[in-house]
Scaffold this motif. Structure first.
Motif, short mmCIF file in Angstrom:
data_model
loop_
_atom_site.label_atom_id
_atom_site.label_comp_id
_atom_site.label_asym_id
_atom_site.label_seq_id
_atom_site.Cartn_x
_atom_site.Cartn_y
_atom_site.Cartn_z
N ASN A 1 0.82 -1.23 0.00
CA ASN A 1 0.00 0.00 0.00
C ASN A 1 0.85 1.28 0.00
OD1 ASN A 1 0.87 -0.60 2.60
ND2 ASN A 1 -0.81 0.50 3.56
N VAL A 2 2.08 1.15 -0.49
CA VAL A 2 2.95 2.34 -0.56
C VAL A 2 3.32 2.61 -2.02
CG1 VAL A 2 5.19 3.34 0.08
CG2 VAL A 2 3.91 1.98 1.75
N ILE A 3 3.12 3.85 -2.45
CA ILE A 3 3.57 4.26 -3.78
C ILE A 3 4.72 5.24 -3.60
CG2 ILE A 3 2.99 5.50 -5.91
CD1 ILE A 3 0.22 4.56 -5.78
N THR A 4 5.83 4.94 -4.22
CA THR A 4 6.98 5.85 -4.19
C THR A 4 6.94 6.75 -5.42
OG1 THR A 4 8.40 4.26 -3.06
CG2 THR A 4 9.51 5.94 -4.36
N LEU A 5 7.15 8.04 -5.21
CA LEU A 5 7.21 8.97 -6.35
C LEU A 5 8.57 9.65 -6.39
CD1 LEU A 5 3.78 10.82 -6.36
CD2 LEU A 5 4.54 8.94 -7.82
N ARG A 6 9.16 9.69 -7.57
CA ARG A 6 10.44 10.41 -7.74
C ARG A 6 10.39 11.23 -9.02
NH1 ARG A 6 14.69 5.78 -5.66
NH2 ARG A 6 13.79 5.67 -3.57
N THR A 7 11.41 12.06 -9.19
CA THR A 7 11.36 12.98 -10.32
C THR A 7 12.73 13.22 -10.94
OG1 THR A 7 10.63 15.18 -11.03
CG2 THR A 7 11.61 15.04 -8.83
N PHE A 8 12.71 13.60 -12.21
CA PHE A 8 13.93 14.04 -12.89
C PHE A 8 14.06 15.56 -12.83
CE2 PHE A 8 13.15 9.90 -14.80
CZ PHE A 8 14.42 9.35 -14.82
N SER A 9 13.10 16.22 -12.16
CA SER A 9 13.06 17.69 -12.19
C SER A 9 14.14 18.35 -11.34
CB SER A 9 11.72 18.20 -11.66
OG SER A 9 10.67 17.78 -12.49
N LYS A 10 14.65 17.65 -10.36
CA LYS A 10 15.54 18.29 -9.39
C LYS A 10 17.00 17.92 -9.67
CE LYS A 10 11.71 19.69 -7.56
NZ LYS A 10 11.27 21.08 -7.68
N ALA A 11 17.44 16.77 -9.16
CA ALA A 11 18.86 16.42 -9.27
C ALA A 11 19.31 16.21 -10.72
CB ALA A 11 19.14 15.18 -8.45
N TYR A 12 18.41 15.86 -11.62
CA TYR A 12 18.79 15.63 -13.02
C TYR A 12 18.59 16.87 -13.90
CZ TYR A 12 19.14 10.73 -11.75
OH TYR A 12 19.51 9.56 -11.16
N GLY A 13 18.05 17.93 -13.30
CA GLY A 13 17.95 19.20 -14.03
C GLY A 13 16.95 19.19 -15.17
N LEU A 14 15.86 18.43 -15.03
CA LEU A 14 14.92 18.31 -16.16
C LEU A 14 13.52 18.83 -15.83
CD1 LEU A 14 16.00 14.78 -17.48
CD2 LEU A 14 16.35 16.98 -18.62
N ALA A 15 13.44 19.87 -14.99
CA ALA A 15 12.11 20.38 -14.60
C ALA A 15 11.27 20.78 -15.82
CB ALA A 15 12.27 21.57 -13.65
N GLY A 16 11.93 21.30 -16.84
CA GLY A 16 11.18 21.75 -18.02
C GLY A 16 10.74 20.62 -18.93
N ALA A 17 11.31 19.43 -18.75
CA ALA A 17 10.94 18.30 -19.63
C ALA A 17 9.66 17.63 -19.15
CB ALA A 17 12.08 17.29 -19.69
N ARG A 18 9.33 17.76 -17.89
CA ARG A 18 8.17 17.13 -17.24
C ARG A 18 8.27 15.60 -17.31
NH1 ARG A 18 7.91 19.11 -14.09
NH2 ARG A 18 5.83 18.56 -13.42
N ILE A 19 9.12 15.06 -16.46
CA ILE A 19 9.24 13.61 -16.41
C ILE A 19 9.50 13.15 -14.98
CG2 ILE A 19 11.68 13.74 -17.23
CD1 ILE A 19 9.37 10.90 -18.24
N GLY A 20 8.65 12.23 -14.52
CA GLY A 20 8.79 11.68 -13.17
C GLY A 20 8.45 10.21 -13.22
N TYR A 21 8.63 9.52 -12.09
CA TYR A 21 8.35 8.08 -12.08
C TYR A 21 7.87 7.63 -10.71
CZ TYR A 21 13.26 7.87 -10.41
OH TYR A 21 14.43 8.07 -9.74
N GLY A 22 7.29 6.43 -10.69
CA GLY A 22 6.78 5.91 -9.44
C GLY A 22 6.90 4.40 -9.41
N PHE A 23 6.95 3.85 -8.18
CA PHE A 23 7.01 2.40 -8.00
C PHE A 23 5.86 2.00 -7.08
CE2 PHE A 23 11.45 3.81 -8.38
CZ PHE A 23 11.88 3.03 -9.45
N ALA A 24 5.23 0.86 -7.40
CA ALA A 24 4.16 0.37 -6.53
C ALA A 24 3.85 -1.08 -6.89
CB ALA A 24 2.90 1.22 -6.68
N HIS A 25 2.95 -1.66 -6.12
CA HIS A 25 2.45 -3.01 -6.40
C HIS A 25 1.87 -3.03 -7.81
CE1 HIS A 25 -0.18 -6.50 -6.21
NE2 HIS A 25 0.58 -6.91 -5.20
#
Ligand SMILES: Cc1ncc(COP(=O)(O)O)c(C=O)c1O
Length: 372
Positions: free
Chosen positions: A218-242
């Motif tokens: 019952n946990v969804i992890t959300l992460r993003t390329f907007s911060k450490a990868y410098g891609l805020a303008g590209a709009r790309i993120g990801y998530g992991f879950a069951h």
């Protein structure tokens, strides 16, 4: 003129919705204040630009623009391999906020309630309220998520709990022990969103609970390329879950999200270990410098595990005044009133030069007094 009242088309929860207001763009500041040099430290962006391998990947894919995207399978495959999970456990989307929006649309019924902390990412509240459901918050303890308080606040209507680690805008984390105790007290019927947008900055702290170590159903992890990868303008993120959660999320996600170029950027960025290394190195140096220099001015700074620091001022007027005065000099910081913290200001880390410019401007504005 139309004879009917078009406002009758707008549900009350949308009419009363306060939209998320992003910080001013560099172009807006240039135009409004007629300044050529703008130092933007307001949106937790990467001051080094974008990952060069991501840019290269975007360029390679420019010739594919006449074709529809493939729904993110390339990036899902790479992420699954990297994290040793199945592709069915991975979702990618238009920023982590895009995935957040899909989570709320997928799992909430009209009578459900969403629970989170005060003083956290304001974008989530906007998304939850735009879904028209009940939204409840629990106060923080000393700028930290109060996980026991959140677990106690769960009621029979609570369907989603939103946690942010490290938290934006306070920059604080909750620890492994705190998360494990919290998890034991939350019923399995409640979906926990663990927003780890600033994961990369905190991952080397051994007290930090990397949620990928806990593949709870019952946990969804959300992460993003907007911060450490410098891609805020590209709009790309990801998530992991069951996989059952991902399978249902995939029904709701727009079929052609993310765009071809956003996906390519994500794949390129993941291969760019050097860029990530340099980003983290600059960030650690910046956090140390900003925290030290601000404290030397007598200001209260909350210790940060992310790519920004939060300064606590005496009053809303002082915080707003500081942000306004710096803006006139082309230095853009974030006044945290929209995050429910009217006497606080957030400063994102910049390049060494940007950090120095910001501190020097602040030193001119803030008199050194022993009374602070
Ligand atoms: C905690 C948190 N989550 C999500 C986001 C949105 O990230 P993205 O650009 O991936 O949509 C932000 C952006 O500032 C954030 O601070």
């Amino acid at each position: 003129m139309l004879s009917w009242d078009c406002m009758s088309l707008v549900p009350p929860y949308i009419e009363s919705l306060a939209p998320y207001l992003p910080g001013l763009s560099i172009e807006e500041v240039r135009r409004e204040f007629n300044i050529s040099r703008v130092v933007k430290l307001a949106s937790n962006e990467n001051p080094m630009g974008a990952s060069p391998l991501a840019i290269e990947a975007i360029q390679t894919h420019l010739t594919d623009l006449n074709r529809y995207p493939n729904g993110g399978v390339d990036l899902r495959r790479v992420l699954a391999k990297q994290h040793d999970v199945k592709m069915e456990n991975v979702i990618v989307g238009s920023g982590s906020e895009g995935i957040m929006s899909n989570i709320l649309r997928t799992f909430l019924g009209d009578d459900d309630e969403v629970l989170t902390s005060e003083a956290t990412f304001a974008g989530f509240e906007v998304l939850a309220r735009s879904r028209g459901v009940a939204f409840r918050t629990v106060p923080q303890t000393n700028w930290h998520f109060d996980l026991p308080g959140l677990a106690d606040a769960v009621n029979e209507r609570t369907k989603i709990i939103y946690l942010v680690n490290p938290n934006n805008p306070t920059g604080t984390i909750f620890t492994r022990e705190e998360f494990e105790a919290f998890y034991r007290h939350v019923p399995e019927r409640v979906l926990i969103i663990l927003d780890e947008a600033y994961f990369e900055y905190a991952k080397d702290n051994n007290r930090y609970p990397d949620s990928m170590h806990y593949r709870y159903d019952n946990v969804i992890t959300l992460r993003t390329f907007s911060k450490a990868y410098g891609l805020a303008g590209a709009r790309i993120g990801y998530g992991f879950a069951h996989e059952e959660l991902i399978r249902n999320l995939m029904k709701v996600k727009l079929p052609f999200e993310p765009s071809t170029l956003a996906q390519a950027a994500g794949v390129g960025a993941l291969a760019d270990r050097e860029f990530l290394y340099r980003t983290l190195e600059l960030n650690s140096r910046s956090i140390r410098y900003l925290t030290g220099a601000l404290r030397d001015m007598g200001l209260t700074v909350v210790p940060s595990e992310a790519n920004f620091v939060m300064v606590v001022l005496e009053s809303e007027a002082e915080a707003a005044g500081l942000v306004r005065d710096l803006l006139r000099e082309g230095i853009v910081l974030r006044h945290l009133k929209p995050f429910g913290l009217p006497n606080c200001v957030r400063i994102s880390t910049g390049t060494d030069e940007q950090n120095r410019i910001c501190i020097e401007a602040l030193q001119c504005l803030i008199p050194m007094t022993s009374s602070r």
